[in-house]
Design an enzyme around this catalytic site. Structure first.
Site, PDB file in Angstrom:
ATOM      1  N   ARG A 120      69.439   4.531  37.525  1.00 41.24           N
ATOM      2  CA  ARG A 120      70.125   5.735  37.093  1.00 41.24           C
ATOM      3  C   ARG A 120      71.428   5.358  36.388  1.00 41.24           C
ATOM      4  NH1 ARG A 120      69.460  10.835  35.437  1.00 41.24           N
ATOM      5  NH2 ARG A 120      70.461  12.453  36.710  1.00 41.24           N
ATOM      6  N   THR A 393      62.547  13.688  29.284  1.00 38.73           N
ATOM      7  CA  THR A 393      62.104  12.825  30.374  1.00 38.73           C
ATOM      8  C   THR A 393      60.636  12.482  30.152  1.00 38.73           C
ATOM      9  OG1 THR A 393      63.668  13.914  31.873  1.00 38.73           O
ATOM     10  CG2 THR A 393      61.998  12.526  32.891  1.00 38.73           C
ATOM     11  N   THR A 411      64.493   8.811  31.496  1.00 36.55           N
ATOM     12  CA  THR A 411      64.999   9.968  30.766  1.00 36.55           C
ATOM     13  C   THR A 411      66.276   9.644  30.006  1.00 36.55           C
ATOM     14  OG1 THR A 411      65.605  12.310  31.022  1.00 36.55           O
ATOM     15  CG2 THR A 411      66.403  10.788  32.701  1.00 36.55           C
ATOM     16  N   ASN A 413      67.899  12.713  29.523  1.00 31.76           N
ATOM     17  CA  ASN A 413      68.284  14.064  29.921  1.00 31.76           C
ATOM     18  C   ASN A 413      67.767  15.092  28.928  1.00 31.76           C
ATOM     19  OD1 ASN A 413      69.320  15.861  31.819  1.00 31.76           O
ATOM     20  ND2 ASN A 413      71.293  15.978  30.809  1.00 31.76           N
ATOM     21  N   ASP A 435      74.380  16.199  34.522  1.00 33.03           N
ATOM     22  CA  ASP A 435      73.701  16.284  35.821  1.00 33.03           C
ATOM     23  C   ASP A 435      74.669  16.222  36.990  1.00 33.03           C
ATOM     24  OD1 ASP A 435      71.179  16.734  34.932  1.00 33.03           O
ATOM     25  OD2 ASP A 435      70.387  14.736  35.338  1.00 33.03           O
ATOM     26  N   SER A 464      69.623  13.322  40.535  1.00 33.82           N
ATOM     27  CA  SER A 464      68.485  13.439  39.629  1.00 33.82           C
ATOM     28  C   SER A 464      67.340  14.165  40.321  1.00 33.82           C
ATOM     29  CB  SER A 464      68.013  12.047  39.201  1.00 33.82           C
ATOM     30  OG  SER A 464      66.803  12.128  38.475  1.00 33.82           O
ATOM     31  N   SER A 465      66.449  14.739  39.509  1.00 32.74           N
ATOM     32  CA  SER A 465      65.224  15.331  40.044  1.00 32.74           C
ATOM     33  C   SER A 465      64.011  14.428  39.829  1.00 32.74           C
ATOM     34  CB  SER A 465      64.962  16.689  39.377  1.00 32.74           C
ATOM     35  OG  SER A 465      65.954  17.620  39.717  1.00 32.74           O
ATOM     36  N   GLY A 484      60.556  17.277  33.568  1.00 33.84           N
ATOM     37  CA  GLY A 484      60.702  18.699  33.843  1.00 33.84           C
ATOM     38  C   GLY A 484      62.033  19.110  34.420  1.00 33.84           C
ATOM     39  N   GLY A 485      63.045  18.223  34.440  1.00 29.88           N
ATOM     40  CA  GLY A 485      64.346  18.619  34.967  1.00 29.88           C
ATOM     41  C   GLY A 485      64.238  19.106  36.396  1.00 29.88           C
TER      42      GLY A 485
END
Length: 596
Positions: A120, A393, A411, A413, A435, A464-465, A484-485
């Site tokens: 990340r 992503t 990703t 973003n 984020d 993060s998702s 898909g955020g």
């Protein structure tokens, strides 16, 4: 505005109160018992111990082919992951790239161990909440999602080095070769890529480095054009030759720093060279006979999946009518996303009550607050939409002939990240700073709010998702994930429920999708996800349902489709491999190659 507390329990945001709720709700009897069933019992029939070949599913056929090429050259799933990830960084700039980051969930078949590589992005030293506010003290949306201030220090290049050096068996020069070739020779621009550029053109053309890459004789890329990126190829060549130092120090680093700082940002050579991939222990838990392995924080996906699946576990969802099944799943989503908002962040900076949040007793208590026929209202509606972001992503899934597995989600973003390419690099930087909870209680671009746990600090990784996930039962092994955020987690949840219901990999990839994230208090759904009868039944239960073509009470309309789920599955009973590529993405591909 100070948020109200949701649910009848008025769960507070401190650890003491969550534990108090945990103790109180244990004393509650379940509100109802509807279609309860025991967990599935393991089968004892003989099963295969090694797959008959390899399977790869990714968001672009060139990336899938690159991974299979590296396997044919003697690489394992981890080498193939380098090839797939780097090729996606070339052919899906709308979604990911060297200027971004990701999570890589790995399973080593020889040792049986699972690990997550946390690549990340993290906040630069200049990141402070006040830097993202306008003169009125409100969140400066332009600064948070566009240009140099929106970009975190990239992590993906370091992840490629780590994958090759510690888990693969081929040199980085070999596994990066497909990406370098495609960057030099080019590939046809596809519709989603051209459409995404058109929507971000104003921002991207602010920066000379971006104009050099995306404009041809002053005109933007169009569908069908051959898109070549020689500067990105050179950046990859330096990474292949010099490893970590080929990106985070030396020529590339100097160009990155110059480009960011000339555009008004404040990066330093020290913080760029200090980037580290972190190995984290994944979250593993049992669900109806499946072992589910999924990322820990700073991914919010793992803890949310544990909560949702453990809330749902006692019900045999397939025996319920569709409206009640959807109602229960939505109520599980609502509760997990509420906890996500207040408790989750970078575990190196935040004390997360993970043991409580992932306990079955806590899930039992949350389950006791669900009414069988009525929605639980979320107290505060943010009034912000959850936008379509299937283009942003990307995910890939790999199983090799040795049984090694990789689930990679990466990703930049939003569409084309920050829009900024530092001249001479070809590297499109992310806009992951959005984020963070840049202003506590103010929703980000995905309508998700956050507070102190996810506030920016130098060196801190934003929540993060991204949720690459493994599923393993005595008969089957699956790898799945999606972009898909904020919707990533719920799409993976629906995929897990689909596999548990006996669906094939392709059926799981094609499942209709719906989503609830606590705030705004609305079920969003794809076109065709619900029949009119099911939608009406949900409304009668008190749910607000936002369907494509309709306009919600706050003036929003739902997206037509979303996500880009990629999954592979090994059926041990007949020793077969299969893959599922999301039909929403025409350039994706799932492919199986058997051993000779």
């Amino acid at each position: 505005m100070k948020p109200h507390r949701p649910f009848t329990d008025r769960l507070s945001t401190d650890r003491f109160s969550i534990c108090l709720l945990f103790a109180l709700v244990l004393s509650l009897a379940p509100v109802f018992a509807l279609a309860l069933s025991p967990q599935a019992q393991p089968q004892t029939a003989a099963v295969a111990t090694h797959p008959p070949g390899a399977a790869i599913a990714s968001g672009h056929k060139l990336a899938t082919e690159a991974g299979l090429q590296i396997l044919a050259e003697g690489g394992n799933a981890f080498d193939a992951a380098v090839a797939v990830s780097s090729t996606l960084s070339v052919v899906e700039p709308i979604s990911s790239g060297l200027g971004g980051g990701g999570f890589f969930l790995l399973h080593d078949a020889k040792t049986g161990k699972d690990v997550m590589l946390d690549a990340r992005e993290y906040a630069p030293e200049s990141a402070a909440p006040e830097e993202f506010l306008d003169k009125n003290g409100e969140l400066d949306r332009d600064r948070s999602v566009n240009g140099p201030w929106s970009a975190g220090i990239p992590g993906l290049p370091a992840a490629l080095v780590e994958l090759a050096g510690k888990h693969g068996r081929l040199p980085l020069q070999v596994s990066l070769a497909p990406a370098i070739r495609i960057a030099k020779e080019g590939f046809p621009v596809y519709a989603r890529m051209a459409k995404g550029y058109a929507s971000r053109r104003e921002v991207m053309e602010r920066y000379p480095g971006t104009r050099e890459v995306y404009l041809r004789n002053g005109k933007p890329i169009q569908e069908g054009d051959i898109f070549r990126q020689p500067e990105l190829a050179h950046t990859f060549e330096l990474l292949a030759a010099k490893g970590f130092d080929g990106f985070y120090r030396g020529e590339t680093a100097k160009k990155l720093l110059k480009g960011v700082n000339q555009a008004g940002g404040r990066w330093t050579a020290k913080e760029l060279a200090a980037y580290q991939v972190k190995q984290r222990t994944p979250i593993s838990f049992e669900y109806r006979g499946w072992k589910v392995t999924t990322p820990p924080p700073p991914s919010s996906g793992g803890i949310a999946l544990v909560e949702m699946l453990q809330i749902l576990e006692p019900w045999d969802l397939q025996k319920l009518d569709e409206a009640h099944r959807t109602h229960l799943v939505v109520e599980a989503m609502r509760r997990a996303y509420r906890d996500r908002t207040f408790f989750l962040g970078d575990p190196d900076f935040v004390d997360i009550p993970q043991e409580v949040l992932t306990s079955r007793d806590y899930a039992q208590g949350l389950r006791a607050t669900i009414h069988p026929d009525k929605a639980t209202p979320s107290d505060l509606l943010s009034g912000k939409p959850t936008p379509l972001e299937d283009e942003e992503t990307t995910h890939f899934s790999i199983i090799d002939a040795e049984g090694n597995r990789v689930g990679g989600t990466q990703t930049v973003n939003l569409l084309y990240g920050s829009g900024l390419i530092p001249s001479g690099t070809g590297v499109l930087l992310n806009d992951e700073m959005d984020d963070f909870a840049l202003k506590p209680g103010t929703p980000n671009a995905f309508g998700v709010m956050g507070y102190e746990a996810n506030a920016p600090k130098p060196g801190k990784r934003m929540l993060s998702s991204m949720t690459p996930t493994f599923m393993e039962s005595p008969e089957k092994v699956a790898v799945l994930g999606t972009p898909g955020g904020s919707r990533i987690i719920t799409m993976v949840l629906l995929g897990i429920l689909g596999y548990d219901a006996g669906l094939s990999a392709q059926q799981v990839a094609a499942l209709p999708r719906y989503h609830h994230q606590w705030l705004p208090d609305v079920i969003s759904a794809e076109s065709g996800a619900f029949t009119p009868q099911v939608a009406e039944a949900l409304k009668q239960m008190g749910h607000q349902v936002d369907l494509p073509g309709e306009t919600a009470a706050d003036g929003r309309g739902s997206s037509h489709v979303w996500g880009n789920l990629q999954t592979v599955m090994w059926d041990r009973r007949d020793n077969t491999l299969s893959g599922g590529a999301d039909p929403r993405n025409p350039v994706g591909e799932a492919k199986v190659e058997l051993k000779p």
